[in-house]
Structure formats: structure tokens, C-alpha cells
Design a protein around this motif. Structure first.
Motif, PDB file in Angstrom:
ATOM      1  N   GLY A   1     -58.032 -25.642  40.514  1.00  0.00           N
ATOM      2  CA  GLY A   1     -56.972 -25.255  39.089  1.00  0.00           C
ATOM      3  C   GLY A   1     -56.834 -23.782  39.414  1.00  0.00           C
ATOM      4  O   GLY A   1     -55.833 -23.381  39.079  1.00  0.00           O
ATOM      5  N   TRP A   2     -57.818 -22.902  39.542  1.00  0.00           N
ATOM      6  CA  TRP A   2     -57.656 -21.515  39.632  1.00  0.00           C
ATOM      7  C   TRP A   2     -56.608 -20.952  40.594  1.00  0.00           C
ATOM      8  O   TRP A   2     -55.670 -20.373  40.460  1.00  0.00           O
ATOM      9  CB  TRP A   2     -58.857 -20.664  39.703  1.00  0.00           C
ATOM     10  CG  TRP A   2     -58.991 -19.127  40.041  1.00  0.00           C
ATOM     11  CD1 TRP A   2     -58.845 -18.601  41.174  1.00  0.00           C
ATOM     12  CD2 TRP A   2     -58.618 -18.249  39.287  1.00  0.00           C
ATOM     13  NE1 TRP A   2     -58.979 -17.222  41.038  1.00  0.00           N
ATOM     14  CE2 TRP A   2     -58.606 -17.066  39.961  1.00  0.00           C
ATOM     15  CE3 TRP A   2     -58.339 -18.168  37.731  1.00  0.00           C
ATOM     16  CZ2 TRP A   2     -58.414 -15.735  39.123  1.00  0.00           C
ATOM     17  CZ3 TRP A   2     -58.164 -16.908  36.994  1.00  0.00           C
ATOM     18  CH2 TRP A   2     -58.037 -16.045  37.831  1.00  0.00           C
TER      19      TRP A   2
ATOM     20  N   GLY B   1     -55.880 -30.330  37.957  1.00  0.00           N
ATOM     21  CA  GLY B   1     -54.500 -30.146  37.164  1.00  0.00           C
ATOM     22  C   GLY B   1     -54.661 -29.531  35.800  1.00  0.00           C
ATOM     23  O   GLY B   1     -53.944 -28.703  35.423  1.00  0.00           O
ATOM     24  N   LEU B   2     -55.778 -29.982  34.767  1.00  0.00           N
ATOM     25  CA  LEU B   2     -55.782 -29.647  33.484  1.00  0.00           C
ATOM     26  C   LEU B   2     -56.541 -28.076  33.669  1.00  0.00           C
ATOM     27  O   LEU B   2     -56.124 -27.278  32.762  1.00  0.00           O
ATOM     28  CB  LEU B   2     -57.016 -30.461  33.041  1.00  0.00           C
ATOM     29  CG  LEU B   2     -56.414 -31.887  32.803  1.00  0.00           C
ATOM     30  CD1 LEU B   2     -57.737 -32.719  32.278  1.00  0.00           C
ATOM     31  CD2 LEU B   2     -55.558 -31.785  31.769  1.00  0.00           C
ATOM     32  N   SER B   3     -57.079 -27.725  34.613  1.00  0.00           N
ATOM     33  CA  SER B   3     -57.741 -26.403  34.850  1.00  0.00           C
ATOM     34  C   SER B   3     -56.605 -25.428  35.073  1.00  0.00           C
ATOM     35  O   SER B   3     -56.424 -24.306  34.599  1.00  0.00           O
ATOM     36  CB  SER B   3     -58.725 -26.348  35.821  1.00  0.00           C
ATOM     37  OG  SER B   3     -58.991 -24.839  36.214  1.00  0.00           O
ATOM     38  N   HIS B   4     -55.615 -25.809  35.857  1.00  0.00           N
ATOM     39  CA  HIS B   4     -54.526 -25.014  36.203  1.00  0.00           C
ATOM     40  C   HIS B   4     -53.708 -24.854  34.961  1.00  0.00           C
ATOM     41  O   HIS B   4     -53.263 -23.680  34.436  1.00  0.00           O
ATOM     42  CB  HIS B   4     -53.855 -25.876  37.225  1.00  0.00           C
ATOM     43  CG  HIS B   4     -52.184 -25.157  37.446  1.00  0.00           C
ATOM     44  ND1 HIS B   4     -51.980 -24.218  37.900  1.00  0.00           N
ATOM     45  CD2 HIS B   4     -51.052 -26.023  36.647  1.00  0.00           C
ATOM     46  CE1 HIS B   4     -50.293 -24.035  37.851  1.00  0.00           C
ATOM     47  NE2 HIS B   4     -49.996 -25.146  37.177  1.00  0.00           N
ATOM     48  N   GLU B   5     -53.404 -25.821  34.233  1.00  0.00           N
ATOM     49  CA  GLU B   5     -52.655 -25.937  32.952  1.00  0.00           C
ATOM     50  C   GLU B   5     -53.244 -24.924  31.786  1.00  0.00           C
ATOM     51  O   GLU B   5     -52.825 -24.299  31.337  1.00  0.00           O
ATOM     52  CB  GLU B   5     -52.399 -27.235  32.418  1.00  0.00           C
ATOM     53  CG  GLU B   5     -51.489 -27.929  33.112  1.00  0.00           C
ATOM     54  CD  GLU B   5     -50.131 -27.444  33.138  1.00  0.00           C
ATOM     55  OE1 GLU B   5     -49.605 -27.029  32.255  1.00  0.00           O
ATOM     56  OE2 GLU B   5     -49.458 -27.506  34.306  1.00  0.00           O
ATOM     57  N   GLY B   6     -54.765 -24.880  31.876  1.00  0.00           N
ATOM     58  CA  GLY B   6     -55.548 -24.342  31.077  1.00  0.00           C
ATOM     59  C   GLY B   6     -55.227 -22.677  31.293  1.00  0.00           C
ATOM     60  O   GLY B   6     -55.274 -21.893  30.411  1.00  0.00           O
TER      61      GLY B   6
ATOM     62  N   HIS C   1     -52.323 -17.634  29.927  1.00  0.00           N
ATOM     63  CA  HIS C   1     -51.939 -16.172  30.362  1.00  0.00           C
ATOM     64  C   HIS C   1     -50.646 -16.568  29.128  1.00  0.00           C
ATOM     65  O   HIS C   1     -50.005 -15.524  29.009  1.00  0.00           O
ATOM     66  CB  HIS C   1     -50.907 -16.358  31.712  1.00  0.00           C
ATOM     67  CG  HIS C   1     -50.030 -15.281  32.054  1.00  0.00           C
ATOM     68  ND1 HIS C   1     -48.858 -15.569  31.993  1.00  0.00           N
ATOM     69  CD2 HIS C   1     -50.312 -14.035  32.106  1.00  0.00           C
ATOM     70  CE1 HIS C   1     -48.236 -14.549  32.421  1.00  0.00           C
ATOM     71  NE2 HIS C   1     -49.020 -13.525  32.466  1.00  0.00           N
ATOM     72  N   ALA C   2     -49.622 -17.673  29.101  1.00  0.00           N
ATOM     73  CA  ALA C   2     -48.522 -17.846  28.270  1.00  0.00           C
ATOM     74  C   ALA C   2     -49.123 -17.206  26.759  1.00  0.00           C
ATOM     75  O   ALA C   2     -48.253 -16.550  26.035  1.00  0.00           O
ATOM     76  CB  ALA C   2     -48.300 -19.029  28.053  1.00  0.00           C
ATOM     77  N   ASP C   3     -50.340 -17.532  26.170  1.00  0.00           N
ATOM     78  CA  ASP C   3     -50.625 -17.118  25.178  1.00  0.00           C
ATOM     79  C   ASP C   3     -51.111 -15.455  24.853  1.00  0.00           C
ATOM     80  O   ASP C   3     -50.478 -14.893  24.121  1.00  0.00           O
ATOM     81  CB  ASP C   3     -51.959 -17.764  24.499  1.00  0.00           C
ATOM     82  CG  ASP C   3     -51.869 -19.099  24.290  1.00  0.00           C
ATOM     83  OD1 ASP C   3     -50.978 -19.500  24.118  1.00  0.00           O
ATOM     84  OD2 ASP C   3     -53.150 -19.845  24.334  1.00  0.00           O
ATOM     85  N   GLU C   4     -51.373 -14.899  25.980  1.00  0.00           N
ATOM     86  CA  GLU C   4     -51.700 -13.542  26.268  1.00  0.00           C
ATOM     87  C   GLU C   4     -50.381 -12.740  26.496  1.00  0.00           C
ATOM     88  O   GLU C   4     -50.376 -11.537  26.278  1.00  0.00           O
ATOM     89  CB  GLU C   4     -52.841 -13.239  26.885  1.00  0.00           C
ATOM     90  CG  GLU C   4     -54.172 -13.783  26.442  1.00  0.00           C
ATOM     91  CD  GLU C   4     -55.329 -12.843  26.792  1.00  0.00           C
ATOM     92  OE1 GLU C   4     -55.356 -12.137  27.555  1.00  0.00           O
ATOM     93  OE2 GLU C   4     -56.526 -13.305  26.251  1.00  0.00           O
ATOM     94  N   GLY C   5     -49.719 -13.275  27.561  1.00  0.00           N
ATOM     95  CA  GLY C   5     -48.402 -12.528  27.955  1.00  0.00           C
ATOM     96  C   GLY C   5     -48.926 -11.634  29.009  1.00  0.00           C
ATOM     97  O   GLY C   5     -50.076 -11.167  29.238  1.00  0.00           O
TER      98      GLY C   5
END
Length: 188
Positions: free
Chosen positions: A54-55, A138-143, A148-152
Motif C-alpha cells: 500500500g505504501w 488497497g486499504l493501506s494505499h487509500e489510507g 495526504h489529502a487531509d494534510e495537503g
């Protein structure tokens, strides 16, 4: 094991796909190096299923609009590998839920990816050999991408900061780094 040999190269003949695969392999090696730095043995030795894969997927996804992957052939190769990953995760889920037979999944994989039957079967077999690993990746990737989307901010800066958590799974990494930030803000 940061010094471990990388896995076998994918069965592709184009340089772009090999370049994206190499970026994923390097991302996994960096993740393992971060884990090796953990002081507590349990954090060094135990790793959540799918977190490495995922990473590596998240690294490529977050860096796709940088100079590392800005060539059209690299973007296409990254999208192709992402499609295979998505099909693998769905196959994993359908197998675990017993909602499709392996033969149905081979046909479905071939239809979605346009792989020949032999390669589609190989993908389904690979998924079946490690139950829930593709789904966990897949879940790790999404996490990672959601964090990143939260932090920008700049993706490379985010990835460097995320590695400071020492290769922990996403929720633990976020907690560790948030706790560290809150401790830094406490007046002494």
C-alpha cells in the motif's frame, strides 16, 4: 529488511512499467529502512498485512504529477499497474466473500484488463495464495492518500514526514506524528 533482494521484475517489456515498478520497489525499501529504525522490537518485527504494498502504491500515486513520473509513458504505466492492483483487490474481496468462483474471476480479470487467459489466471492465483493481502494493500494505499489529502502540501514532503513514523501502519503513524506534534507545542 532494507538490504533484502527486491522481488522479481514484472513480466513486462517496456521501460516505463519497469521504471514505475522500480519506484515502487525503492519505496518499499525506504519503508523497511524506516521500520528498522524503530526502537521497540515489536514495531520492527510486526507489520500489518498489505502495508508495504500500500505504501509503495501511495508513493507512486502521490508523485505522479512530479518530474519523476511526468512523462506520458510513466503515467500510463502507473495507471496500468494501479488497474491491476484494483482488480487484484476486488478479486481478493470476491474470493473472500465467496461471491465468484476462480474461473469466473479469471474471465472477469481478462475482460477488465484485457490480459490473456494465462496472465489473468496468474493474477487470480497470486491473489488466492495470499488471502486478503491485495485488499489490505488497497486499504493501506487509500489510507496514505487520504492522510495526504487531509494534510495537503507537497507530496514529497508528506512522504518524508510519514516515514518519520518509522514504517507503522497509517492509523498508528498518524497517531505517533500527531502525538509528537502536540508534545512539541506544550510549553516547558
Amino acid at each position: 529488511m532494507p538490504d533484502a533482494e527486491p522481488g522479481p521484475a514484472p513480466a513486462v517489456e517496456d521501460r516505463a512499467t519497469l521504471a514505475v515498478w522500480a519506484m515502487r520497489a525503492r519505496a518499499r525499501a525506504m519503508f523497511e529502512a524506516a521500520r528498522a529504525q524503530q526502537e521497540r522490537p515489536v514495531r520492527r518485527l510486526l507489520v500489518a498485512p498489505g502495508v508495504r504494498r500500500g505504501w509503495s502504491r501511495a508513493v507512486v500515486a502521490l508523485l505522479r504529477h512530479t518530474t519523476l513520473l511526468d512523462a506520458p509513458e510513466h503515467l500510463l504505466a502507473a495507471a496500468w499497474l494501479a488497474l491491476l492492483d484494483a482488480v487484484a483487490a476486488e478479486t481478493d474481496l470476491l474470493l473472500a466473500a465467496r461471491m465468484a468462483t476462480p474461473e469466473e474471476l479469471v474471465a472477469r480479470t481478462a475482460e477488465i484488463t484485457h490480459l490473456d487467459e494465462e496472465r489473468a489466471r496468474a493474477l487470480v492465483v497470486m491473489v488466492a495464495e495470499e488471502p486478503l493481502a491485495a485488499l489490505a494493500a488497497g486499504l493501506s494505499h487509500e489510507g496514505w492518500v487520504a492522510w495526504h489529502a487531509d494534510e495537503g502540501g507537497e507530496p514529497a514532503t508528506f512522504l518524508h514526514r510519514a516515514l518519520e513514523a518509522g514504517g507503522l501502519a497509517v492509523p498508528l503513524a498518524r497517531w505517533v506524528l500527531t502525538a509528537d506534534d502536540e508534545l512539541d507545542e506544550v510549553p516547558v
